[in-house]
Design a protein around this motif. Structure first.
Motif, PDB file in Angstrom:
ATOM      1  N   ASP A   1     -43.162   3.601 -16.962  1.00  0.00           N
ATOM      2  CA  ASP A   1     -42.011   3.927 -17.995  1.00  0.00           C
ATOM      3  C   ASP A   1     -40.701   3.809 -17.080  1.00  0.00           C
ATOM      4  OD1 ASP A   1     -40.184   5.073 -19.428  1.00  0.00           O
ATOM      5  OD2 ASP A   1     -41.277   6.894 -19.833  1.00  0.00           O
TER       6      ASP A   1
ATOM      7  N   THR B   1     -30.273  -4.863 -21.019  1.00  0.00           N
ATOM      8  CA  THR B   1     -29.831  -5.656 -22.156  1.00  0.00           C
ATOM      9  C   THR B   1     -28.994  -6.968 -21.779  1.00  0.00           C
ATOM     10  OG1 THR B   1     -29.334  -3.582 -23.289  1.00  0.00           O
ATOM     11  CG2 THR B   1     -28.205  -5.542 -24.121  1.00  0.00           C
TER      12      THR B   1
ATOM     13  N   ASN C   1     -39.837  -6.144 -24.974  1.00  0.00           N
ATOM     14  CA  ASN C   1     -39.136  -4.698 -24.432  1.00  0.00           C
ATOM     15  C   ASN C   1     -38.948  -5.005 -22.920  1.00  0.00           C
ATOM     16  OD1 ASN C   1     -38.886  -3.717 -27.084  1.00  0.00           O
ATOM     17  ND2 ASN C   1     -41.133  -2.690 -27.089  1.00  0.00           N
TER      18      ASN C   1
ATOM     19  N   ASP D   1     -36.858  -8.650 -18.368  1.00  0.00           N
ATOM     20  CA  ASP D   1     -37.943  -9.257 -19.073  1.00  0.00           C
ATOM     21  C   ASP D   1     -39.404  -9.491 -18.253  1.00  0.00           C
ATOM     22  OD1 ASP D   1     -39.312 -11.253 -20.567  1.00  0.00           O
ATOM     23  OD2 ASP D   1     -37.741 -12.076 -21.484  1.00  0.00           O
TER      24      ASP D   1
ATOM     25  N   ARG E   1     -49.299  -8.678 -24.328  1.00  0.00           N
ATOM     26  CA  ARG E   1     -47.866  -9.378 -24.623  1.00  0.00           C
ATOM     27  C   ARG E   1     -47.950 -10.904 -25.392  1.00  0.00           C
ATOM     28  NH1 ARG E   1     -46.206  -6.335 -20.155  1.00  0.00           N
ATOM     29  NH2 ARG E   1     -44.421  -4.686 -20.926  1.00  0.00           N
TER      30      ARG E   1
END
Length: 361
Positions: free
Chosen positions: A162, A175, A216, A251, A303
Motif C-alpha cells: 500500500d 496520475t 491501479n 503503472d 492483473r
C-alpha cells in the motif's frame, strides 16, 4: 549446489576501485566516524561493486564493520537523474514494508567528502548472478525455475504494498504516469542523441498514439533485473534488491515490461542476448521464458496483462535511452570508461527490438 544445495564456494561481488573513481579514505573515514554509530577504530578499506554502468557503488569496511556508499557517476549527469536524496528517502520509507530493500543509514549533501552528494546504506551479503554462477554452484533446471519463481514473487510482493502508507505518496505522481513517461523518455533521447537511428521517429509516434489505460498504481522498482537482486547461498530467498533510483508510484505493468526486457531467453537473437557483454544466465535452459514469467506474474498478481506488448516496446526504448545517455557522456569526453565506447550500437539494437515488439510478444 544443484537445485540450491549448500556447498562451500568462493565468491566476491566486489572489485578493486577503478582508476579515476577512487575516494579520499582519510576524509571519508573522519566523516563516517562523525556521522554513523558503531564505526570502530581502524583503517578504512574501500572496494567497488563493478557491475553497474550508472551510479558508483562502494563497499566500506573498518575491521568487522561494513556499509555501502552510493554516489552519482563522474562528470555532468542528466537533469533529475542520479538523485541521491530521493533514493535515500525511498529506501528509508520502503524497508519497513519490503525488507528485501536494504536499510538506509545516512544521506549527505556535502560535496567535499566524495565529490558529490551521496548516501550510505546497509551491506547485504549473498549471491548476485549475472552472466555466470559462482564456482561451486552446480546448475540444473530446478535451480533455474527456483530463481525465476523468486524473481516473479518479489515483483508481485512489491506491487502489493500500500503505497499510501509510505513516503512515496509524497514524491510520486501516479496520475498520467505513462503519458509523462513516454513523452519524458522521448525528450531524454533527443537531448542525448548522437547518431541517426533508422525507425526512431516511427517508434516514438507509435508509442505516443498507443498508450494504454493503466491499472491501479503501485510502487514500481523500474530497474528490476536479475543482477540487481541478491540471493541466499541456497537460493531459498532473495536477500537483497538494489538500485532504487528509478523507483516511484506508477503503472505496475511498466515495471513488468522492464523486467521482461531484461529477461533474455535461449532463442533470442545473439545481439539481444549479448548486449554489451556476455549473455545473462537466463539464456540457460531451465529458466522461465518471458512468456512463462508473464503468465506466472498474471496468475499470482491477478492483473490483466493483455496489453504487455506496449509495455515491452516502451521498456526496450527506455533501456535504449539509458544506454544512449551513458554513451553521450563518453562521446562528449565526460567519462573515459572503455565499457561505454560501443553503447551507441546497443542503443540501435534496442530501438530495433522496440519496433519489433509493437507487433506483440
Amino acid at each position: 549446489m544443484a537445485g540450491g544445495k549448500k556447498v562451500k564456494f568462493s565468491y566476491s561481488d566486489t572489485i578493486n576501485v577503478r582508476e579515476g573513481e577512487e575516494l579520499d579514505k582519510k576524509t571519508l573515514l573522519h566523516y563516517i566516524r562523525e556521522n554513523l554509530p558503531n564505526v570502530p577504530n581502524g583503517q578504512l578499506e574501500i572496494e567497488q561493486f563493478g557491475a553497474g554502468h550508472s551510479n558508483l557503488t562502494y563497499l566500506l569496511r573498518v575491521k568487522s564493520w561494513e556499509a555501502v556508499l552510493r554516489r552519482p557517476p563522474l562528470g555532468p549527469v542528466a537533469p533529475k537523474s542520479h538523485d541521491m536524496e530521493r533514493e535515500f528517502r525511498i529506501l528509508t520509507s520502503l524497508n519497513p514494508f519490503y525488507q528485501t530493500a536494504p536499510k538506509a543509514y545516512h544521506y549527505s549533501e556535502d560535496n567535499t567528502i566524495v565529490g558529490s552528494r551521496f548516501f550510505i546504506m546497509e551491506r547485504r551479503k549473498g549471491i548476485v548472478i549475472d552472466t555466470e554462477f559462482p564456482n561451486g554452484v552446480i546448475y540444473d533446471n530446478l535451480l533455474g525455475q527456483k530463481i525465476s519463481e523468486l524473481m516473479v514473487d518479489k515483483l508481485v510482493e512489491l506491487h502489493q504494498i500500500d503505497y499510501t502508507k509510505t513516503e512515496l505518496l509524497n514524491i510520486s505522481k501516479p496520475t498520467g504516469f505513462m503519458k509523462r513517461q513516454v513523452d519524458g523518455w522521448i525528450k531524454r533521447y533527443e537531448l542525448s542523441k548522437t547518431d541517426n537511428i533508422h525507425g526512431v521517429d516511427q517508434l516514438t509516434k507509435w508509442m505516443q498514439e498507443n498508450i494504454p489505460i493503466s491499472p491501479n498504481p503501485a510502487i514500481i522498482h523500474y530497474d528490476y533485473k536479475l543482477n540487481n537482486a541478491m540471493f541466499s547461498e541456497d537460493f531459498s530467498e532473495m536477500v537483497g534488491l538494489f538500485d532504487w533510483e528509478m523507483t516511484t508510484v506508477g503503472d505496475p505493468l511498466a515495471d513488468l515490461g522492464v523486467a521482461l526486457a531484461y529477461w533474455t531467453q535461449p532463442d533470442d537473437p545473439e545481439q539481444l542476448k549479448k548486449g554489451i557483454g556476455k549473455p545473462s544466465v537466463t539464456t540457460i535452459g531451465g529458466f522461465f521464458s518471458r512468456e512463462q514469467f508473464l503468465e506466472t506474474y498474471a496468475r499470482k498478481s491477478g492483473r490483466d496483462v493483455s496489453s504487455i506488448h506496449f509495455y515491452l516496446t516502451f521498456a526496450y526504448f527506455k533501456l535504449a535511452v539509458i544506454c544512449q545517455q551513458i554513451y553521450y557522456r563518453y562521446y562528449k569526453g565526460q567519462t573515459n570508461d572503455p565499457r561505454f565506447a560501443q553503447l551507441n550500437q546497443y542503443t540501435a539494437i534496442l530501438i530495433h527490438y522496440a519496433l519489433n515488439s509493437t507487433k506483440g510478444m
